[in-house]
Design an enzyme around this catalytic site. Structure first.
Site, PDB file in Angstrom:
ATOM      1  NE  ARG A 180      62.231  72.485  -0.364  1.00 25.17           N
ATOM      2  CZ  ARG A 180      62.254  71.234   0.062  1.00 25.17           C
ATOM      3  NH1 ARG A 180      62.057  70.959   1.332  1.00 25.17           N
ATOM      4  NH2 ARG A 180      62.453  70.265  -0.789  1.00 25.17           N
ATOM      5  NE  ARG A 257      82.992  55.845   4.015  1.00 28.15           N
ATOM      6  CZ  ARG A 257      83.831  55.499   4.976  1.00 28.15           C
ATOM      7  NH1 ARG A 257      85.006  54.963   4.689  1.00 28.15           N
ATOM      8  NH2 ARG A 257      83.508  55.706   6.243  1.00 28.15           N
ATOM      9  NE  ARG A 288      71.286  56.986   4.975  1.00 27.44           N
ATOM     10  CZ  ARG A 288      71.377  57.670   3.844  1.00 27.44           C
ATOM     11  NH1 ARG A 288      70.644  58.735   3.639  1.00 27.44           N
ATOM     12  NH2 ARG A 288      72.210  57.297   2.898  1.00 27.44           N
TER      13      ARG A 288
HETATM   14  C1  UD1 Z   1      71.900  60.686  -2.254  1.00 29.24           C
HETATM   15  C2  UD1 Z   1      70.772  61.556  -2.739  1.00 29.24           C
HETATM   16  C3  UD1 Z   1      69.671  60.732  -3.270  1.00 29.24           C
HETATM   17  C4  UD1 Z   1      70.212  59.813  -4.346  1.00 29.24           C
HETATM   18  C5  UD1 Z   1      71.388  59.004  -3.811  1.00 29.24           C
HETATM   19  C6  UD1 Z   1      72.038  58.233  -4.922  1.00 29.24           C
HETATM   20  C7  UD1 Z   1      70.551  63.706  -1.721  1.00 29.24           C
HETATM   21  C8  UD1 Z   1      70.026  64.519  -0.618  1.00 29.24           C
HETATM   22  N1  UD1 Z   1      70.317  62.414  -1.662  1.00 29.24           N
HETATM   23  O1  UD1 Z   1      71.420  59.967  -1.168  1.00 29.24           O
HETATM   24  O2  UD1 Z   1      68.701  61.554  -3.844  1.00 29.24           O
HETATM   25  O3  UD1 Z   1      69.208  58.985  -4.813  1.00 29.24           O
HETATM   26  O4  UD1 Z   1      72.356  59.857  -3.281  1.00 29.24           O
HETATM   27  O5  UD1 Z   1      73.153  57.547  -4.454  1.00 29.24           O
HETATM   28  O6  UD1 Z   1      71.160  64.208  -2.624  1.00 29.24           O
HETATM   29  N2  UD1 Z   1      73.900  65.480   4.594  1.00 29.24           N
HETATM   30  C9  UD1 Z   1      74.254  65.989   5.824  1.00 29.24           C
HETATM   31  N3  UD1 Z   1      73.479  65.709   6.914  1.00 29.24           N
HETATM   32  C10 UD1 Z   1      72.369  64.943   6.829  1.00 29.24           C
HETATM   33  C11 UD1 Z   1      71.999  64.427   5.562  1.00 29.24           C
HETATM   34  C12 UD1 Z   1      72.790  64.721   4.475  1.00 29.24           C
HETATM   35  O7  UD1 Z   1      75.254  66.667   5.949  1.00 29.24           O
HETATM   36  O8  UD1 Z   1      71.721  64.712   7.863  1.00 29.24           O
HETATM   37  C13 UD1 Z   1      74.781  65.775   3.433  1.00 29.24           C
HETATM   38  C14 UD1 Z   1      76.022  64.899   3.464  1.00 29.24           C
HETATM   39  O9  UD1 Z   1      77.114  65.639   3.016  1.00 29.24           O
HETATM   40  C15 UD1 Z   1      75.673  63.810   2.502  1.00 29.24           C
HETATM   41  C16 UD1 Z   1      74.822  64.528   1.468  1.00 29.24           C
HETATM   42  O10 UD1 Z   1      74.143  65.534   2.196  1.00 29.24           O
HETATM   43  O11 UD1 Z   1      76.824  63.200   1.945  1.00 29.24           O
HETATM   44  C17 UD1 Z   1      73.838  63.616   0.759  1.00 29.24           C
HETATM   45  O12 UD1 Z   1      72.914  63.131   1.700  1.00 29.24           O
HETATM   46  P1  UD1 Z   1      72.282  61.676   1.822  1.00 29.24           P
HETATM   47  O13 UD1 Z   1      70.820  61.858   1.788  1.00 29.24           O
HETATM   48  O14 UD1 Z   1      72.839  60.951   2.952  1.00 29.24           O
HETATM   49  O15 UD1 Z   1      72.807  60.986   0.519  1.00 29.24           O
HETATM   50  P2  UD1 Z   1      72.432  59.573  -0.060  1.00 29.24           P
HETATM   51  O16 UD1 Z   1      71.703  58.744   0.852  1.00 29.24           O
HETATM   52  O17 UD1 Z   1      73.666  59.076  -0.641  1.00 29.24           O
END
Ligand code: UD1
Length: 387
Positions: A180, A257, A288
Site C-alpha cells: 500500500r 508443511r 512469529r
Molecule cells: C495466511 C493468510 C491469512 C489466512 C491464512 C490461511 C495472508 C497475509 N495471510 O496466513 O489471511 O487466513 O493464510 O491459512 O495471506 N510474508 C513475508 N514476511 C512476513 C509475513 C508474510 O514474507 O513477515 C509472506 C510469506 O511469503 C508468507 C506469506 O506472506 O508465506 C503469507 O503470510 P502469513 O501471514 O505468514 O501467512 P499465514 O499465517 O499462513
C-alpha cells in the site's frame, strides 16, 4: 447407525457447518473426529482469562457479508484489526508493506519517492522480466516491492515458513499480502475483521446445541480405524481429512508443511506490546510470536500467555497445516480429485485437507455454504441466517 443420513469425517469448520445446516433440514449426522475436541485447527481454550488459539493465530477477515453475518450468529466478535510488527535482526518495521515500512526502510516520505525506489530496485534485479509473469515467489516479491524489503522482510520468513527456497515457491503466496502507498498497517484488505470474544470453539459448540439433537459427535475416533465398516454403512459421506490418505496414497503422497507451537505463561502485564511480532531473519528458528491478550484485551492481572510458532517438516504422525500448492502437488491432487469424481460420487470432499487448498477461514465457510446449496438444491440467494 441405521437412521443417520450423513457420516461426516472431521469436526472442523467445514464438517460442523454442514452438519448444522443438514440438521436444520431434518437430516441426521454422525461426526467422527480423531482429536479429543471439535473445531479443528480453530480450536481455542481459555487460561488466566486469556483465550489461546491452540493452532496459531486465527483472525477472521472477509469481504463476504453472508459469511460475516452467518458466523456472528454463533459468537460476538470484537473489533480486532491485525497490525503486525516485523523484527529483522533487532530493527522493527510495520507490516504489511506500506508507507510506514518504506519510511523505516528508506526514509522516503511520499508515494512517488517510495515507488521510484521500488522501481529502481526491481529493474536492477529482474533484468530479464520484461512483460512475462513472475515465475516464482522471489520474482513476484521483488517485482512488487524491490530487493531491500525482499531480503529483510520476506526471504528469511518465507523460506523458514515453507522449508524451501523462495525461487521454488509459487508466486501466489506473496500476492496475498497487501502493498500500500498509504500509511496503513492493517494486515488485511477485507471489510470485516474480528475475533470471537471467548474464542472459536463456542461457535461450533453453539452449532451443535442448535441442531435439535440431530448431530452426534464421536471424538477420539479415527475414521481410518473403521473405514471399511463405516463406508459400507453410510450411503452419503462428507470427508474433510487428507484426500491422499483417503485413497491410500495410490497416486503418491501430497506434501504439507507442519508447525509446532511453544506456549508460555509469563508473569507480566504486557510482554511484547503487540498481538503478533514476526521474526523475518533466517536465523531465528521461529517465524512469529503471538501474545494472546492483545487479541481481545482481557486477562488476569500480571499474567500473559505467549506462543512461539516454529515451522517444521511434515510427516504422517505430525499435524498437516499448509498444503504446498506447487506444480508437482497440484498434479497429484488432480488425480485424487478425478478419482473422487469418477468412483466416489457418494462422497463429498471438503475443507483445507479434503480440497488441498491454502484456505482462509471465510473461504472454508463459503465453500461449506456452496456444498450445502448443492446438496439441498438451494437457490443462490438463500439466506442461511433466517431459514
Ligand atoms: C495466511 C493468510 C491469512 C489466512 C491464512 C490461511 C495472508 C497475509 N495471510 O496466513 O489471511 O487466513 O493464510 O491459512 O495471506 N510474508 C513475508 N514476511 C512476513 C509475513 C508474510 O514474507 O513477515 C509472506 C510469506 O511469503 C508468507 C506469506 O506472506 O508465506 C503469507 O503470510 P502469513 O501471514 O505468514 O501467512 P499465514 O499465517 O499462513
Amino acid at each position: 447407525t441405521k437412521n443417520y443420513d450423513y457420516l461426516i469425517v472431521g469436526a472442523g469448520p467445514f464438517g460442523m457447518i454442514f452438519a448444522y445446516e443438514a440438521a436444520k433440514r431434518g437430516k441426521k449426522s454422525l461426526i467422527v473426529e480423531k482429536r479429543p475436541y471439535i473445531a479443528g485447527n480453530t480450536h481455542t481454550h481459555t487460561e488466566h482469562g486469556i483465550t489461546v488459539h491452540d493452532f496459531g493465530a486465527h483472525i477472521f477477515h472477509t469481504d463476504n457479508k453472508e459469511v460475516w453475518d452467518y458466523v456472528r450468529q454463533f459468537a460476538n466478535f470484537n473489533g480486532f484489526q491485525n497490525q503486525v510488527v516485523a523484527n529483522y535482526q533487532g530493527t522493527l518495521y510495520n507490516l504489511p508493506f506500506n508507507m510506514n515500512t518504506f519510511y523505516q526502510m528508506w526514509g522516503t516520505k511520499t508515494p512517488d519517492e517510495a515507488k521510484a525506489k521500488i522501481e529502481a530496485q526491481k529493474t536492477a534485479a529482474l533484468t530479464d522480466l520484461g512483460d512475462r509473469q513472475p515465475r516464482n515467489l522471489e520474482e513476484q516479491a521483488i517485482s512488487l516491492i524491490g530487493t531491500d524489503i525482499y531480503e529483510k522482510l520476506i526471504k528469511g520468513y518465507t523460506e523458514k515458513q515453507w522449508g524451501r527456497k523462495a525461487t521454488e515457491l509459487p508466486a501466489f503466496i506473496i500476492k496475498r499480502l497487501p502493498v500500500r502507498f498509504i500509511y496503513d498497517n492493517n494486515y488485511f484488505n477485507h471489510r470485516y475483521q474480528g475475533i470471537p470474544v471467548g474464542g472459536y470453539t463456542q461457535i461450533f459448540e453453539n452449532m451443535l446445541a442448535q441442531s435439535n439433537g440431530l448431530v452426534d459427535v464421536l471424538t477420539d475416533t479415527d475414521f481410518f480405524d473403521h473405514k471399511e465398516t463405516l463406508l459400507a454403512e453410510f450411503p452419503r459421506v462428507l470427508y474433510t481429512g487428507m484426500i491422499d490418505q483417503f485413497f491410500d496414497y495410490q497416486f503418491g503422497e501430497l506434501e504439507y508443511r507442519s508447525l509446532r507451537f511453544e506456549h508460555q505463561v509469563i508473569d507480566s502485564d504486557n510482554y511484547q506490546g503487540n498481538a503478533v511480532i514476526n521474526y523475518t531473519d533466517a536465523e531465528t528458528p521461529y517465524t512469529r510470536v503471538m501474545e494472546w491478550k492483545h487479541f481481545d484485551g482481557v486477562s488476569d492481572q500480571g499474567k500473559t500467555i505467549v506462543t512461539k510458532e516454529y515451522p517444521q517438516a511434515w510427516s504422517r504422525e505430525k499435524e498437516a497445516y499448509y498444503p504446498v500448492n506447487d506444480d508437482k502437488n497440484t498434479q497429484i491432487y488432480k488425480q485424487y480429485a478425478q478419482e473422487a469424481r469418477k468412483h466416489h460420487p457418494e462422497i463429498i470432499f471438503g475443507g483445507r485437507l479434503g480440497k488441498y487448498r491454502y484456505f482462509d477461514m471465510d473461504q472454508v465457510f463459503n465453500d461449506a455454504f456452496n456444498t450445502v446449496r448443492e446438496e439441498f438444491s438451494i437457490a443462490q440467494e438463500f439466506n442461511f441466517a433466517h431459514d
